[in-house]
Design a protein around this motif. Sequence first.
Motif, short mmCIF file in Angstrom:
data_model
loop_
_atom_site.label_atom_id
_atom_site.label_comp_id
_atom_site.label_asym_id
_atom_site.label_seq_id
_atom_site.Cartn_x
_atom_site.Cartn_y
_atom_site.Cartn_z
N ARG A 296 51.50 0.35 17.34
CA ARG A 296 51.07 0.77 16.01
C ARG A 296 51.67 2.13 15.65
O ARG A 296 52.06 2.37 14.50
N TYR A 364 45.78 5.62 13.67
CA TYR A 364 46.30 4.26 13.79
C TYR A 364 45.46 3.45 14.78
O TYR A 364 45.94 2.48 15.38
N ILE A 368 46.88 -3.90 13.07
CA ILE A 368 48.25 -3.71 12.61
C ILE A 368 48.44 -4.16 11.16
O ILE A 368 49.20 -3.54 10.41
N LYS A 372 49.85 -1.84 8.09
CA LYS A 372 51.01 -2.19 7.25
C LYS A 372 50.65 -2.15 5.77
O LYS A 372 51.42 -1.66 4.93
#
Length: 387
Positions: A296, A364, A368, A372
């Motif tokens: 990540r 993070y 994922i 994004k």
Amino acid sequence: MENKLSNRVKVIPPSGIRKFFDIVSEMKDAISLGVGEPDFDTPWHIREEGIYSLEKGKTYYTSNAGMLELREEICHYLKRKFQLDYDYKTETLITVGGSEGIDLAFRALINPGDEVLIPQPSFVSYEPCAYLAGATPVIIPLKVENEFRLTKEEVEAYVTEKTKMLVLPFPNNPTGAIMEREDLEAIAEVAIKHDLIVLSDEIYAELTYGDKHVSIAAIEGMRERTIIINGFSKAYSMTGWRMGYAVGPKEVIGPMTKIHQYGIMCTPTTSQYAAIEAVKNGDPDVEEMRKAYNGRRKVMIEGFRKMGLACFEPLGAFYLFPSIKETGLTSEEFATQLLHEQKVAVVPGTAFGESGEGFIRCSYAYGIEDLKKAIERISQFVEPRIS
């Protein structure tokens, strides 16, 4: 009643992290990169041990310092992971999260008027806890050109005859910066020269993405003047269990235990049983999570750089600290406008000290796909402001 409150309490500002978390919690379709909490569930075998302890009725008080078995396992862990030797009976204390350990260390060591050196940007608790203990916090601004590492020269510049303690917050929240052995050796020279105590917050020790973490207590001459704070929240994804610990010389751990004895009694028994399982058998879980964070991390770095924002590569923790100076906005303006326009929550760099101006913190420790989406929305926000 307001005029009856402690003056010390009245001047402490609320956490800048929670402000944006509270807003985003009520905002539909928002993505939060604000809170530093792992998105993984506590591994099942750890949860199971806590459940089993409840089923067996193990709900009694433990020793004030924590269960002997847990303290012993922590000392075994520190030895095999970081080559640190501590006595589990006299040099180890189980605390309610790492945060309690920080507070106890300040209260056990500080006299009114003592100065505490605090590098910033850094975790929000150091400065208020030092102040509440009667210390004078002295802020050392960390520089992006040094990758937010603390240098020997910076410490020397802020030491006075009143300086008693140096806070060493690495791997760092919010920047993700680390300190390598040679960096720590240089800091150790200053600490020994000026007879400083070091409070080393190593809660992210397991989450490094280059060289393995080195503790300053492993540097010659530093064990006897270092208090290490660590815990289970980040590495084992056990935030709500509230499990931390402190290790250091018995001359300091003893007084810390005394304060803990009167204020807390002992940490939750169920959590201690779960923590024993974590430290004994949790290495594979930690490695699995670390690998996920690393993937990540790379996605986030690439995303910010593609949108034109400078972002040094963090090698620890699970945060990015990109510069937003190109947008012409302050950290607070950026975070506020981003939240309302694109429904993405980040934390202004100034929440971690004035030297965080011009930066934002992005965690993070999220899935994922959410990361994004967040990068895409932030890019849409940034593009018209820097084109």
